[in-house]
Structures are given as structure tokens and as C-alpha cells.
Design a protein around this motif. Structure first.
Motif, PDB file in Angstrom:
ATOM      1  N   LEU A 246      40.147  33.315  54.092  1.00 48.46           N
ATOM      2  CA  LEU A 246      39.162  34.315  53.682  1.00 48.46           C
ATOM      3  C   LEU A 246      37.913  33.669  53.085  1.00 48.46           C
ATOM      4  CD1 LEU A 246      41.628  36.738  51.806  1.00 48.46           C
ATOM      5  CD2 LEU A 246      40.751  36.995  54.144  1.00 48.46           C
ATOM      6  N   PRO A 247      36.779  34.380  53.113  1.00 47.46           N
ATOM      7  CA  PRO A 247      35.608  33.924  52.374  1.00 47.46           C
ATOM      8  C   PRO A 247      35.953  33.803  50.883  1.00 47.46           C
ATOM      9  CG  PRO A 247      35.047  35.724  53.857  1.00 47.46           C
ATOM     10  CD  PRO A 247      36.544  35.637  53.833  1.00 47.46           C
ATOM     11  N   PHE A 248      35.167  33.006  50.160  1.00 48.35           N
ATOM     12  CA  PHE A 248      35.528  32.709  48.773  1.00 48.35           C
ATOM     13  C   PHE A 248      35.736  33.976  47.948  1.00 48.35           C
ATOM     14  CE2 PHE A 248      34.735  31.971  44.312  1.00 48.35           C
ATOM     15  CZ  PHE A 248      35.507  30.847  44.053  1.00 48.35           C
ATOM     16  N   ASP A 249      34.816  34.913  47.986  1.00 54.01           N
ATOM     17  CA  ASP A 249      34.924  36.099  47.125  1.00 54.01           C
ATOM     18  C   ASP A 249      36.194  36.897  47.418  1.00 54.01           C
ATOM     19  OD1 ASP A 249      32.642  35.618  45.643  1.00 54.01           O
ATOM     20  OD2 ASP A 249      31.333  36.710  47.023  1.00 54.01           O
ATOM     21  N   GLU A 250      36.560  36.985  48.695  1.00 59.13           N
ATOM     22  CA  GLU A 250      37.772  37.726  49.041  1.00 59.13           C
ATOM     23  C   GLU A 250      39.024  36.948  48.611  1.00 59.13           C
ATOM     24  OE1 GLU A 250      37.936  39.257  53.052  1.00 59.13           O
ATOM     25  OE2 GLU A 250      35.751  39.421  53.121  1.00 59.13           O
ATOM     26  N   GLY A 251      38.979  35.631  48.797  1.00 59.24           N
ATOM     27  CA  GLY A 251      40.095  34.812  48.348  1.00 59.24           C
ATOM     28  C   GLY A 251      40.259  34.869  46.846  1.00 59.24           C
ATOM     29  N   PHE A 252      39.134  34.871  46.143  1.00 58.88           N
ATOM     30  CA  PHE A 252      39.144  34.951  44.682  1.00 58.88           C
ATOM     31  C   PHE A 252      39.755  36.280  44.231  1.00 58.88           C
ATOM     32  CE2 PHE A 252      36.782  35.598  40.579  1.00 58.88           C
ATOM     33  CZ  PHE A 252      37.358  34.548  39.891  1.00 58.88           C
ATOM     34  N   LYS A 253      39.414  37.342  44.944  1.00 65.77           N
ATOM     35  CA  LYS A 253      39.993  38.652  44.619  1.00 65.77           C
ATOM     36  C   LYS A 253      41.494  38.638  44.850  1.00 65.77           C
ATOM     37  CE  LYS A 253      39.823  43.550  45.907  1.00 65.77           C
ATOM     38  NZ  LYS A 253      39.228  44.569  46.846  1.00 65.77           N
ATOM     39  N   ARG A 254      41.924  38.013  45.968  1.00 68.18           N
ATOM     40  CA  ARG A 254      43.359  37.932  46.265  1.00 68.18           C
ATOM     41  C   ARG A 254      44.081  37.118  45.204  1.00 68.18           C
ATOM     42  NH1 ARG A 254      47.900  40.080  47.354  1.00 68.18           N
ATOM     43  NH2 ARG A 254      49.305  38.933  48.754  1.00 68.18           N
ATOM     44  N   GLU A 255      43.460  36.038  44.748  1.00 73.73           N
ATOM     45  CA  GLU A 255      44.047  35.250  43.660  1.00 73.73           C
ATOM     46  C   GLU A 255      44.284  36.127  42.430  1.00 73.73           C
ATOM     47  OE1 GLU A 255      42.524  31.157  42.056  1.00 73.73           O
ATOM     48  OE2 GLU A 255      41.699  32.722  40.737  1.00 73.73           O
ATOM     49  N   GLY A 256      43.309  36.956  42.109  1.00 70.50           N
ATOM     50  CA  GLY A 256      43.436  37.841  40.949  1.00 70.50           C
ATOM     51  C   GLY A 256      44.586  38.812  41.082  1.00 70.50           C
ATOM     52  N   GLU A 257      44.771  39.352  42.291  1.00 67.80           N
ATOM     53  CA  GLU A 257      45.881  40.287  42.522  1.00 67.80           C
ATOM     54  C   GLU A 257      47.227  39.581  42.349  1.00 67.80           C
ATOM     55  OE1 GLU A 257      43.452  42.945  45.885  1.00 67.80           O
ATOM     56  OE2 GLU A 257      44.957  41.444  46.479  1.00 67.80           O
ATOM     57  N   LEU A 258      47.320  38.377  42.889  1.00 66.98           N
ATOM     58  CA  LEU A 258      48.573  37.616  42.783  1.00 66.98           C
ATOM     59  C   LEU A 258      48.837  37.188  41.345  1.00 66.98           C
ATOM     60  CD1 LEU A 258      48.082  35.502  46.020  1.00 66.98           C
ATOM     61  CD2 LEU A 258      49.866  37.221  45.654  1.00 66.98           C
ATOM     62  N   PHE A 259      47.771  36.891  40.601  1.00 66.08           N
ATOM     63  CA  PHE A 259      47.920  36.543  39.189  1.00 66.08           C
ATOM     64  C   PHE A 259      48.452  37.738  38.402  1.00 66.08           C
ATOM     65  CE2 PHE A 259      46.411  36.345  34.819  1.00 66.08           C
ATOM     66  CZ  PHE A 259      46.745  35.056  34.438  1.00 66.08           C
ATOM     67  N   GLU A 260      47.908  38.905  38.659  1.00 66.03           N
ATOM     68  CA  GLU A 260      48.345  40.104  37.938  1.00 66.03           C
ATOM     69  C   GLU A 260      49.816  40.396  38.201  1.00 66.03           C
ATOM     70  OE1 GLU A 260      46.836  42.195  35.644  1.00 66.03           O
ATOM     71  OE2 GLU A 260      45.451  40.505  35.569  1.00 66.03           O
ATOM     72  N   GLU A 261      50.273  40.176  39.441  1.00 65.81           N
ATOM     73  CA  GLU A 261      51.699  40.347  39.740  1.00 65.81           C
ATOM     74  C   GLU A 261      52.554  39.479  38.823  1.00 65.81           C
ATOM     75  OE1 GLU A 261      52.818  39.520  43.725  1.00 65.81           O
ATOM     76  OE2 GLU A 261      51.451  40.994  44.614  1.00 65.81           O
ATOM     77  N   LEU A 262      52.089  38.259  38.613  1.00 65.85           N
ATOM     78  CA  LEU A 262      52.879  37.303  37.844  1.00 65.85           C
ATOM     79  C   LEU A 262      52.834  37.576  36.350  1.00 65.85           C
ATOM     80  CD1 LEU A 262      51.920  34.006  39.712  1.00 65.85           C
ATOM     81  CD2 LEU A 262      54.054  35.286  39.898  1.00 65.85           C
ATOM     82  N   VAL A 263      51.651  37.832  35.827  1.00 70.19           N
ATOM     83  CA  VAL A 263      51.506  37.920  34.377  1.00 70.19           C
ATOM     84  C   VAL A 263      52.339  39.053  33.786  1.00 70.19           C
ATOM     85  CG1 VAL A 263      49.502  39.457  34.189  1.00 70.19           C
ATOM     86  CG2 VAL A 263      49.789  37.599  32.537  1.00 70.19           C
ATOM     87  N   HIS A 264      52.611  40.082  34.605  1.00 69.66           N
ATOM     88  CA  HIS A 264      53.408  41.215  34.131  1.00 69.66           C
ATOM     89  C   HIS A 264      54.880  41.111  34.533  1.00 69.66           C
ATOM     90  CE1 HIS A 264      49.765  43.133  32.792  1.00 69.66           C
ATOM     91  NE2 HIS A 264      49.248  43.083  34.004  1.00 69.66           N
TER      92      HIS A 264
END
Length: 686
Positions: A246-264
Motif C-alpha cells: 500500500l501507499p505510505f498513508d494507507e499502510g500507516f493507517k493499517r498499522e494503526g488498526e493492527l496496533f489498536e487490536e493489540l493494545v486492547h
């Protein structure tokens, strides 16, 4: 800029300095200061380049982990990074100490990075059940490539500056002591040359090769066993896949979604709990922080067997001379040879030089005379687990050791007070229970006797940390914390196989839960004959007794609960299974099928119950110490947080009901905490 951030400008170069001891963590004030300083430097026409540096012993060593469980105060780190990354002037991160986690992610928002040779960089969030959530999964592969980025993030281990430079993460290595001057010079030259500024997010050299689907598939396959039970490694791989696809901004957004899955997730909460719990073990409420420690510059070890040799290696590894004593020359020679062999294995793996091996062996003094321990600072007894023998040894030490020497027993079950009573100085006696293999296992139980002095206890705890152990304090009881806690699991396993499940089914459930092996495989590894079996009194009354009578003592006899080939690989044993079936037939119990969950609860709820009992007795200081001891002493899966944290996740009412259904009486403390709606893992002895 604020109390932790300064901005100075000299000859067109702005230097932003963070000074927030002890490790310049990315707390709210640090984030506020960074954002304001970079914004001001960007808007100042006199500034042509910007350097980010840190005071103290390290660069930014990561996020403030405590903020993950509280409401955000101050600017989000992403907003701070956006300001840094948007700079139209050359930006240089000056790295010393460690740049870890969010620290490296901030540095990756600068155009350039310089570091001293001793610096280390890494993204170790996986140890907290997380992924790098500030662009690390997107920016690092663009510089280092996918395979190296995956290894760094999934493995979590920092790398040296030279390796980071080789991977393109660091642009230049500069001499120690000249970091700031060299960083300023680097920034000025970039400004003078009008160097085209390319953000890391816009670079692609690391994505040019080794990025096909097969790379990720092979990585998952290779690490499948290590991934078991953990969520973070899988999410890291998914995030890096997004960086490629993915382009950087979309990849960055996906990273955020995966991070949120983990932190909770419960897994990350458990790992973060363990992170703080491990650090709490050093705190002893009734011993002042400034309690003077007894200097330990030399060590004596009594017993050159497996435990004694392993204990000695811990001290040789940190450069302390060790006198190791045995009663017979052949036993002493064998013990010394084993120590050398263990070091040679490390040399052969490239983790130690031959010169280092010689240095360590040069610190070892083998002896047949206990009198040679007369001048050492710490003596650790590591002989056979027999009270009378240990008392005899301590009685002799009483007349040999210096009056101020610490006398420690490596006993795993016996009464430290009874051992101390064999001396005229019980205040100098303490338990130091290492786990086997002692040179590898991280847990050290420091057992505080009734008369152990505060300075002796504090010193033993400090010595444990000095040799790289996680030291947990215990009072005296049979088995102390870890062994006492796990004894009910074995008892429950032995009882359960009479109700239907075969040993292999029980072991499979325990491995699925996250243990490295099940209880019956562990019995075979240790040896069925060394866990209390006596040929003279054996009466064929248990499965274990019958197996021992048959000569099936475990791996060393090629058969126990399992059969073993020449490489000690297990396979189901028709012989052992028939012994179990015979006992099932005459047990009088109703046989049925058990689910994995039922097996786990039947074996582990009694462990929780025992933990509540020892807390009520004041054996451990706090519940978190118990969890740390089980994780490091018995391989309890860290992603569950340990037995008491896990019990709170399962629900204490369910634990109590399960105990009662299996015929166990719930511990009073367990019932009190459940009735009050409190958390067991937060309990501390008053």
C-alpha cells in the motif's frame, strides 16, 4: 521550550535537546517540547538545519508505557512526528545509548541519523505484546528491507550501530565523545550543499527486493512455533505486508488498526503487566532503598554437580573469582570439565571468544578443601537435597567462613531456618534457589529466613540482578513460591488420567495453553525415579510407581510415559498407556472425554488456589511476584500474565466453581477477593 526541552541556535544550526531522566521516554512533556521546538526552528529564518539530541545516558529509549492504560495528555506522538517530518530544513538525529521503540520511530522522521559506535537501535514492542505503532512497521522496511525489518521487530532485539549503518538505518558512525559536534557538522554540510531532502516515508530502496508473498509465507512458517499464543508477531507481519502493498498513508493507517487490536488484547495487557511486575520484584517494603549492601567480590560454591557448576558460571560470567569445592577429585574434575564444555559450546556458536573462555576458566579455583572458602564474600551450598547433609555443611562453614560472609543454600524445598540453625550466625544465612540449568534460567528465589538480616537479604537480591537473574523474594515454606505453586498441577494431572484422558492428551492441552511441555513430558525429562520414588518402599500403588518398577524412568531409560528414540524424540508408548488404562479400570471413577479447556482448568485452577494460600500466609510480598516467579521458573506463558493474572481474566467465580467441582476447597483469600469484586493479581501483603 519547557522543563525537559531546550532549543539553541548557533551558526544557523538549531539543536533541540531532550533532558528527561532517566531514559528520555516520550512522556507528554517530551512530546510537547519536541513539537514546539521543531515548529519554532522551522519558522526561524536564521535556522538552516536542525539536530535532535538527548542529554544523559541515552537517546529517547521509548514510549512512556504507563500512558497506554490512561487517557492521552498532550499531543499525540503522530502529531509530533508530522511536525518533524514536515521540516523543509535538514534534520539530523544524534543517537547515543539506545534509540528504542518510539525513540527510533522519532529518529526515522528525521532526514538523517548519526550515532556513536556504542549506540543500539531497535523496535522491541513485541515484548509488550504490541507492534511499533508510530510508523515503525512502515518506515523501517523502506530503509532496511523486509527480511531485516521483520527480524528486528518480531525478534525485538536491538542491533549495534555498525549493523544499523550497514542496513541503512543510520547514515554515519561518529567517534564517541564527539556526537553533537559531528551531528551539527553533518547537518550544516547538508544545508550548505543544498542536499535534496527525501523523507524516509518516500524512500523505497528497502522495498525493491525480497518483498514477494513467499517471503512472508516462509517467515510465518519458520517462526510458527515461536508465534504460538502471541498476537503481536502475526500483526507485525501483516503491517509490513501493508508497507509493501500500500501507499505510505494507507499502510500507516493499517498499522494503526493492527496496533489498536493489540493494545486492547488480553495478551498485550498480560505482557505489559509482566513488564512492570518484573521491576516491582526488587522492591521490599520493609527494607529501605538505601540499605547498605555487603560487598561481594568473590564467591564460593559447594558442590560441582549440574547445579553447582551452573551457579558458578553465573559469577564467572561477570568476572568474579569462584572457588568450587567437592568431596571427591573425580567429581570435581567432571564438574570443571562440564563448565568448560558449556563455555566451549558458546564459543562454537560465535557468542564468546576463546580468549573469553580462558579468562572465565582462569577465575575458577577447584578445591577439595572447604577451608579454601575462608576468605570469600558469598558461599552458596548446592549439594543433594537432604536436610541433615546441608546442616552438616553449614555447621562446618560456621567455623570456616568470615563472620561477615553470606552463607546461602540453593535448596529448592527445605527449611532455610532449620539450615540456619546449624550455625551460630543465622542472620547471615539466606536461601538462593536457582532453577536448572542455573546458568540459563532467569529466576532466582531469594528465601528470607526468620533471622536473615536486612542487609543480607538486600545483598542477595542485588547479587541476583547483578548476574542477570530476576530475583523474587520468598519467605520460608515447603517449595517456596514456584515449586510449591506447581506441585498441585502435577497432583491434578496424576488424578485426571484416572478419569479418562491419557497423558499425551493432558500434555497436548498444556502445550496448547502455552507451556513448553506438559507435566508428563516434564516428568520423563527430569526422571520419574528422582521425584520421590524409592525402590525399597515402592508398592505399585500409582502409575508412576509401576513405571519406575518396570525400569521406565523417562528419557534416560528411553521410556517413561512416552517411548524415546536414540535422539530422545518422543512417541506414544503402548506399554505406558496400558498401565494407565489398568489404573483407570480399577480407579472406580467414571470415565469420560475431556475438552482441552476442561483439562487446563482442572490442572491450573489448583495452582491459582495455592497462590492465594501462600499470599495469605505472607510467603510472597505481592501477587505480581508470584506471577513473575511462575513465568521465569516454570515457563508459564507470558501472554497469560501468570496464574493469578490469568485467573482474573478467566474470572475468580469460575475458578472457585471449578475448584469445588473437582473436590478442592477454595482458599479463603480467593473467596474474599472474589466476594469483594477485587483483582487477585493486584493483591499485596499488608
Amino acid at each position: 521550550m519547557n522543563a525537559v526541552t531546550t532549543l539553541t541556535v548557533e551558526d544557523g544550526v538549531a539543536v533541540v535537546t531532550i533532558d528527561s531522566p532517566p531514559v528520555n521516554a516520550l512522556s507528554a512533556p517530551v512530546r510537547e517540547g519536541l513539537k514546539a521546538a521543531f515548529a519554532q526552528a522551522e519558522g526561524d529564518d536564521a535556522v538552516r538545519a536542525i539536530v535532535l539530541a538527548c542529554a544523559g545516558r541515552t537517546f529517547i529509549a521509548g514510549a512512556d508505557i504507563r500512558e497506554f492504560d490512561s487517557e492521552l495528555v498532550g499531543p499525540h506522538l503522530h502529531d509530533v512526528q508530522a511536525v518533524i517530518e514536515a521540516s523543509t530544513k535538514p534534520t539530523v538525529a544524534a543517537i547515543h545509548g539506545t534509540a528504542l521503540g518510539g525513540g527510533l520511530e522519532v529518529a526515522l522522521c528525521c532526514h538523517f541519523r548519526v550515532a556513536v559506535p556504542s549506540a543500539r537501535v531497535g523496535l522491541p514492542e513485541v515484548a509488550l505484546g504490541l507492534l511499533p505503532g508510530a510508523g515503525g512497521t512502515q518506515r523501517l522496511p523502506r530503509l532496511a528491507g523486509v527480511p531485516a525489518a521483520l527480524d528486528m521487530m518480531v525478534g525485538g532485539r536491538p542491533i549495534r550501530a555498525d549493523k544499523a549503518c550497514e542496513l541503512g538505518i543510520i547514515d554515519k558512525i561518529v567517534p564517541e565523545g564527539e556526537l553533537l559536534a559531528e551531528a551539527v557538522s553533518y547537518a550544516r554540510k547538508a544545508a550548505d550543499a543544498g542536499t535534496k531532502l527525501v523523507r524516509v516515508r518516500d524512500r523505497s530502496e528497502g522495498l525493491a527486493q525480497d518483498t514477494g508473498p513467499e517471503v512472508f509465507a516462509e517467515f510465518r512458517k519458520k517462526h510458527a512455533r515461536a508465534f504460538h499464543g502471541f498476537k503481536a508477531p502475526a500483526n507485525i507481519v501483516k503491517a509490513v505486508e501493508a508497507a509493501v502493498a500500500l501507499p505510505f498513508d494507507e499502510g500507516f493507517k493499517r498499522e494503526g488498526e493492527l496496533f489498536e487490536e493489540l493494545v486492547h488484547s488480553n495478551e498485550s495487557k498480560a505482557q505489559r503487566y509482566q513488564f512492570f511486575a518484573e521491576r516491582e520484584t526488587a522492591k521490599i517494603p520493609d527494607i529501605p532503598k538505601d540499605m547498605p549492601h555487603i560487598p561481594v567480590k568473590s564467591v564460593g560454591v559447594i558442590g560441582a554437580g549440574t547445579m553447582g557448576g551452573g551457579i558458578a558460571m553465573n559469577f564467572l560470567n561477570i568476572g568474579l573469582p569462584v572457588t568450587i569445592v567437592e568431596a571427591k577429585q573425580e567429581v570435581l574434575d567432571r564438574g570443571v570439565a562440564t563448565i568448560r564444555k558449556n563455555y566451549q559450546i558458546t564459543v562454537d556458536k560465535g557468542r564468546m571468544t576463546a580468549e573469553q573462555l580462558d579468562e572465565r576458566m582462569g577465575l575458577l579455583k577447584p578445591s577439595l578443601a572447604m577451608d579454601d572458602l575462608a576468605q570469600v564474600d558469598l558461599i552458596i551450598e548446592a549439594v543433594f537435597e537432604k536436610l541433615e547433609l546441608k546442616q552438616e555443611i553449614f555447621g562446618k562453614l560456621d567455623g570456616i567462613a568470615r563472620p561477615d560472609a553470606i552463607l546461602a543454600s540453593n535448596t529448592s524445598f527445605l527449611d532455610v531456618d532449620a539450615i540456619a540453625a546449624a550455625t551460630q550466625r543465622p542472620e547471615t544465612v539466606v536461601g538462593m534457589h536457582f532453577f536448572s540449568p542455573a546458568n540459563v534460567m532467569k529466576l532466582l528465589e531469594v528465601v528470607r529466613g526468620e533471622k536473615s538480616s536486612d542487609s543480607v537479604v538486600a545483598t542477595a537480591m542485588a547479587v541476583g540482578r547483578r548476574i542477570g537473574k530476576v530475583a523474587v523474594l520468598s519467605r520460608v515454606c515447603d517449595g517456596f513460591i514456584a515449586n510449591r505453586m506447581m506441585a498441585p498441577r502435577m497432583e491434578a494431572a496424576q488424578a485426571l488420567i484416572l478419569e479418562g484422558p491419557m497423558p499425551s492428551q493432558v500434555d497436548k492441552a498444556m502445550v496448547a495453553y502455552g507451556f513448553p511441555m506438559g507435566p508428563f513430558a516434564m516428568l520423563d525429562l527430569v526422571g520419574l525415579d528422582v521425584i520421590g520414588w524409592d525402590a525399597a518402599t515402592s508398592s505399585s500403588s500409582t502409575v508412576t510407581e509401576v513405571l519406575c518398577e518396570m525400569g521406565r524412568w523417562g528419557q534416560k531409560k528411553s521410556g517413561g510415559f512416552y517411548d524415546y528414540d536414540e535422539k530422545r524424540r518422543p512417541s506414544p508408548s503402548p506399554v505406558a498407556d496400558q498401565v494407565v488404562r489398568d489404573f483407570q479400570a480399577k480407579s472406580g471413577k467414571q470415565h469420560r472425554e475431556f475438552s482441552e479447556r476442561e483439562i487446563v482448568e482442572r490442572l491450573l485452577f489448583p495452582v491459582v488456589n495455592e497462590g492465594a494460600k501462600l499470599l495469605d500466609e505472607g510467603i510472597a510480598i505481592r501477587a505480581s511476584d508470584v506471577d513473575v516467579a511462575l513465568v521465569y521458573g516454570y515457563g508459564w506463558p507470558v501472554f497469560t500474565g501468570g496464574p493469578l493474572f490469568w485467573a482474573d481474566i478467566v474470572g475468580l467465580d469460575r475458578v472457585i466453581a471449578g475448584l469445588e467441582a473437582a473436590g478442592h476447597e477454595p482458599a479463603p483469600l480467593l473467596e474474599r477477593i472474589a466476594a469483594d469484586g477485587r483483582k487477585l493479581h493486584q493483591y499485596q501483603v499488608a
